[in-house]
Design a protein around this motif. Structure first.
Motif, short mmCIF file in Angstrom:
data_model
loop_
_atom_site.label_atom_id
_atom_site.label_comp_id
_atom_site.label_asym_id
_atom_site.label_seq_id
_atom_site.Cartn_x
_atom_site.Cartn_y
_atom_site.Cartn_z
N TRP A 27 2.60 6.75 -7.69
CA TRP A 27 3.67 5.99 -7.04
C TRP A 27 3.25 5.64 -5.61
N ASN A 28 3.06 6.65 -4.81
CA ASN A 28 2.47 6.48 -3.47
C ASN A 28 3.28 5.57 -2.53
N CYS A 30 6.68 6.60 -1.22
CA CYS A 30 7.74 7.27 -0.47
C CYS A 30 7.45 7.13 1.03
N TYR A 32 8.06 8.64 3.77
CA TYR A 32 7.75 9.76 4.65
C TYR A 32 6.43 10.45 4.29
N CYS A 33 5.82 10.05 3.19
CA CYS A 33 4.73 10.83 2.60
C CYS A 33 3.38 10.19 2.90
N MET A 35 0.56 12.08 1.88
CA MET A 35 -0.36 13.02 1.23
C MET A 35 -1.52 12.33 0.50
N TYR A 36 -1.22 11.23 -0.13
CA TYR A 36 -2.27 10.61 -0.96
C TYR A 36 -2.52 9.15 -0.60
N MET A 104 7.31 13.38 -10.94
CA MET A 104 8.42 12.51 -10.58
C MET A 104 9.38 12.48 -11.77
N LYS A 144 12.09 6.29 -3.00
CA LYS A 144 11.76 7.43 -3.87
C LYS A 144 11.39 6.96 -5.28
S1 SF4 Z 1 6.42 12.19 -2.12
FE1 SF4 Z 1 5.48 12.61 -4.10
S2 SF4 Z 1 6.03 10.82 -5.36
FE2 SF4 Z 1 6.35 10.23 -3.23
S3 SF4 Z 1 4.45 9.23 -2.61
FE3 SF4 Z 1 4.29 11.42 -2.00
S4 SF4 Z 1 3.27 12.41 -3.73
FE4 SF4 Z 1 4.00 10.42 -4.45
#
Ligand code: SF4
Length: 289
Positions: A27-28, A30, A32-33, A35-36, A104, A144
């Motif tokens: 998905w990538n 969100c 606030y995220c 991480m990836y 998810m 989300k």
């Molecule tokens: S919060 Fe989870 S679902 Fe959303 S972009 Fe980050 S890793 Fe992906």
């Protein structure tokens, strides 16, 4: 084990073996995220993942009792990857008692009931799902990807298959509607009825859409008393059957633990003490910012 890029896992998987069967998050989006964000999602070649399990078996064998399958939404893998991985893990680690991954809601909903049951029967026993909020307006604003109803349905189907859930909420993610966010999140926890529920505190990470909003003055992390008030509402209003509750993530100001509903009054009283300034909070320098 071979790992690509940074690895992330829930706090409760600190002593688990991590195998990276997927790279990144499908998905990538969100807001606030981060991480990836540096990874393009892909499913690793099955033989590579199996070879990593073999190597870990040779190195750690009997000592592995928990396996976390990374990265960000590993449940998306099809069963022709999942089932050989779970089978190899069972054969390789005789003490294995738990296999878990991030998921998810849509990853659950895209699988049939028979597929979910097959995964549970093969040993996938715990899904970490982070709706962050039960408030659909908030879920839309943070991109989300799934609404509250999708999360409730995903929980129902995962439970029916025999899996446990760990649900994660995010304090401070809805500064314009904190009470709606907190109350709807409590309702979502009631309806998802997970075995584990934890709350994290939002952190604005450079390079994310949330950081851009903050720069433009359209987002700011609420003050600590407001964050604690959200947490109080979530704990006070959620009605799960029997949930292990934690705020032990490094992002939080007030580390708490207990069971809901059994410890609700004690936890709410502690949060009230903290709001009143009578409980020391974790200083910012000790938080993982
Ligand atoms: S919060 Fe989870 S679902 Fe959303 S972009 Fe980050 S890793 Fe992906």
């Amino acid at each position: 084990m071979r790992y690509e890029g940074k690895l992330y896992r829930p706090p409760s998987e600190a002593d688990s073996l991590i195998v990276q069967a997927t790279i990144g998050c499908s998905w990538n989006h969100c807001t606030y995220c981060d991480m990836y964000r540096d990874k393009t999602f892909r499913i690793r070649e099955l033989e590579e993942t199996l070879a990593d399990l073999d190597a870990a078996g040779a190195a750690f064998g009997d000592s592995v009792d928990k396996l976390f399958v990374a990265d960000g939404d590993a449940l998306i893998m099809p069963l022709d990857h999942w089932l050989p991985i779970l089978e190899r893990a069972r054969a390789t680690f005789p003490s294995l008692r738990r296999v878990s991954c991030y998921a998810m809601a849509r990853n659950v909903l895209e699988k049939t009931d028979a597929e979910l049951s097959a995964l549970a029967a093969a040993g996938l026993s715990l899904l970490y799902i982070g709706p962050e909020s039960g408030d659909d307006a908030t879920l839309r604003s943070i991109a989300k990807g799934d609404d509250a109803a999708a999360h409730v349905e995903a929980a129902r189907r995962a439970h029916a298959a025999g899996m446990k859930l760990s649900v994660i909420a995010l304090l401070g993610i809805a500064p314009d509607r904190p009470d709606e966010h907190a109350r709807a999140t409590a309702e979502l926890v009631t309806n998802m009825d997970p075995a584990y529920f934890s709350a994290l505190t939002v952190t604005v990470v450079p390079g994310t859409p949330l950081a851009k909003l903050e720069r433009r003055g359209r987002f700011s992390v609420p003050e600590v008393p407001a964050l604690l008030t959200e947490l109080r509402t979530m704990v006070d209003c959620a009605r799960p059957t029997d949930t292990v509750f934690r705020t032990n993530h490094a992002s939080n100001y007030l580390p708490l633990g207990g069971r809901l509903p059994a410890d609700r009054e004690r936890i709410v009283a502690l949060i009230d003490e903290a709001i009143a300034g009578r409980v020391p909070l974790r200083p910012d320098w000790m938080r993982a910012l």
